[in-house]
Design an enzyme around this catalytic site. Structure first.
Site, mmCIF file in Angstrom:
data_model
loop_
_atom_site.group_PDB
_atom_site.id
_atom_site.type_symbol
_atom_site.label_atom_id
_atom_site.label_comp_id
_atom_site.label_asym_id
_atom_site.label_seq_id
_atom_site.Cartn_x
_atom_site.Cartn_y
_atom_site.Cartn_z
ATOM 1 N N ASN A 14 -7.055 2.323 -69.924
ATOM 2 C CA ASN A 14 -6.465 2.580 -68.604
ATOM 3 C C ASN A 14 -6.395 4.093 -68.436
ATOM 4 O O ASN A 14 -6.495 4.834 -69.431
ATOM 5 C CB ASN A 14 -5.113 1.861 -68.455
ATOM 6 C CG ASN A 14 -4.011 2.492 -69.303
ATOM 7 O OD1 ASN A 14 -3.764 3.689 -69.229
ATOM 8 N ND2 ASN A 14 -3.346 1.674 -70.125
ATOM 9 N N ARG A 129 -7.342 -5.992 -64.432
ATOM 10 C CA ARG A 129 -7.110 -6.753 -65.654
ATOM 11 C C ARG A 129 -7.258 -8.258 -65.423
ATOM 12 O O ARG A 129 -8.100 -8.897 -66.019
ATOM 13 C CB ARG A 129 -5.739 -6.437 -66.239
ATOM 14 C CG ARG A 129 -5.591 -4.981 -66.669
ATOM 15 C CD ARG A 129 -6.626 -4.615 -67.721
ATOM 16 N NE ARG A 129 -6.479 -3.276 -68.226
ATOM 17 C CZ ARG A 129 -5.695 -2.943 -69.225
ATOM 18 N NH1 ARG A 129 -4.953 -3.835 -69.830
ATOM 19 N NH2 ARG A 129 -5.641 -1.691 -69.643
ATOM 20 N N HIS A 158 -1.850 -2.723 -63.636
ATOM 21 C CA HIS A 158 -1.120 -3.993 -63.781
ATOM 22 C C HIS A 158 -0.098 -4.058 -62.642
ATOM 23 O O HIS A 158 0.492 -3.034 -62.279
ATOM 24 C CB HIS A 158 -0.325 -4.026 -65.094
ATOM 25 C CG HIS A 158 -1.083 -4.489 -66.297
ATOM 26 N ND1 HIS A 158 -0.887 -3.942 -67.543
ATOM 27 C CD2 HIS A 158 -2.004 -5.478 -66.464
ATOM 28 C CE1 HIS A 158 -1.658 -4.559 -68.434
ATOM 29 N NE2 HIS A 158 -2.356 -5.487 -67.793
ATOM 30 N N ASP A 160 2.911 -4.968 -62.757
ATOM 31 C CA ASP A 160 4.257 -4.508 -63.119
ATOM 32 C C ASP A 160 4.376 -2.986 -63.197
ATOM 33 O O ASP A 160 5.411 -2.453 -63.566
ATOM 34 C CB ASP A 160 4.741 -5.179 -64.423
ATOM 35 C CG ASP A 160 4.009 -4.689 -65.662
ATOM 36 O OD1 ASP A 160 3.082 -3.859 -65.550
ATOM 37 O OD2 ASP A 160 4.369 -5.143 -66.773
ATOM 38 N N CYS A 252 6.988 -3.166 -69.637
ATOM 39 C CA CYS A 252 5.844 -3.609 -70.452
ATOM 40 C C CYS A 252 6.237 -3.860 -71.891
ATOM 41 O O CYS A 252 5.552 -4.599 -72.596
ATOM 42 C CB CYS A 252 4.774 -2.541 -70.550
ATOM 43 S SG CYS A 252 4.166 -1.908 -69.061
HETATM 44 N N1 ARG Z 1 -2.245 0.299 -73.276
HETATM 45 C C1 ARG Z 1 -1.840 -0.952 -72.708
HETATM 46 C C2 ARG Z 1 -3.006 -1.540 -71.938
HETATM 47 O O1 ARG Z 1 -3.681 -0.812 -71.270
HETATM 48 C C3 ARG Z 1 -0.639 -0.791 -71.835
HETATM 49 C C4 ARG Z 1 -0.127 -2.068 -71.277
HETATM 50 C C5 ARG Z 1 1.051 -1.890 -70.393
HETATM 51 N N2 ARG Z 1 1.551 -3.131 -69.989
HETATM 52 C C6 ARG Z 1 1.933 -3.494 -68.754
HETATM 53 N N3 ARG Z 1 2.443 -4.668 -68.603
HETATM 54 N N4 ARG Z 1 1.720 -2.736 -67.721
HETATM 55 O O2 ARG Z 1 -3.279 -2.725 -71.975
#
Ligand code: ARG
Length: 258
Positions: A14, A129, A158, A160, A252
């Site tokens: 990300n 995602r 995401h 969230d 998260c």
């Molecule tokens: N490095 C993780 C990813 O990119 C961070 C995830 C963060 N989670 C979230 N629910 N936004 O998958």
């Protein structure tokens, strides 16, 4: 929640992740412990899963799946770097008597990261995602109507990171993460929709953990804190800088169990 024993940034999936800007080895566990201390003080019960070597993002348990009563819908992670987490999360829920539900393999779904309950509706994000087609399956399993929203800004990959339900009538959101349709859908759905600024969005303020009237988030502007406190919430700000380096904050780092 999952202790940050193996947490680091050694791949980039990300825009927040940069392998040359790794989380501080000492600071990250301290920030996580401070979070645990605050949760304990607020009497928010936490269950833990054992961290596994080679799965640095396992700390972000919000992405494990989605729990609905006794059913746990386990995630199908988009990136191979995180796919190994799924079996450990499945085991954890199975051992505790939950029915683990798998989605068709070809449908990516990243759990509560992209699926948040708002009243009787499941608000679900897609594009970076999760796949939109996963939403239909999930809606049928949990028997809720689904509002699917396209995420259009990769910084908010995401749901969230840009939408946060606070109760059955209230939610925060960052308009810059949604298209015209998404903004309109949220305006229709949420009676008290609180817009947050770019500054607060970049500080992951939508990625807040909510328990009743208590909100735990990364440091936010006084303006947002006042606004939330005026409508009866109590805001607890902590420093999550080392987790933001991987693209996550307080929400998260946890998966809601009830
Ligand atoms: N490095 C993780 C990813 O990119 C961070 C995830 C963060 N989670 C979230 N629910 N936004 O998958």
């Amino acid at each position: 929640m999952c202790p940050p024993t193996y947490y680091t940034v050694n791949y980039e999936i990300n825009p927040w992740m940069n392998v040359r800007s790794k989380p501080d080895k000492h600071k990250a566990p301290i920030q996580w412990k401070n979070y645990q201390k605050l949760l304990a003080k607020l009497k928010i019960k936490v269950h833990k899963i054992m961290p596994r070597p080679g799965l640095p993002d396992m700390v972000f348990t919000a992405n494990a799946g989605l729990l609905s009563k006794k059913q746990f819908i386990v995630s199908n992670f988009r990136y191979p770097q995180r796919q190994g987490e799924a079996k450990f999360f499945s085991q954890w829920f199975k051992r505790r008597g939950h029915e683990v539900v798998n989605l068709p393999e070809n449908l990516f779904f990243e759990g509560e990261g992209d699926a948040l309950i708002f009243g009787d509706t499941l608000v679900a994000g897609f594009r970076f995602r999760s796949d939109i087609h996963s939403h239909r399956y999930i809606g049928a399993i949990i028997r809720k109507r689904v509002v699917s929203l396209e995420l259009v800004n990769s910084n908010y990959y995401h749901l969230d990171t840009c939408f946060c339900p606070l109760n059955n009538e209230t939610a925060m959101y960052y308009p810059g993460a949604f298209d015209k349709y998404g903004k309109k859908a949220l305006t229709h759905l949420v009676p008290n929709l609180i817009k947050i600024s770019k500054k607060d969005a970049m500080n992951f303020c939508c990625n807040a953990l909510v328990s009743g009237k208590k909100i735990i988030m990364n440091n936010c502007t006084g303006k947002l804190k006042n606004r939330l406190e005026q409508i009866g919430f109590k805001v607890y700000c902590l420093d999550f800088s080392e987790f933001i380096k991987a693209g996550g904050s307080s929400k998260c780092l946890a998966l809601y169990l009830g």
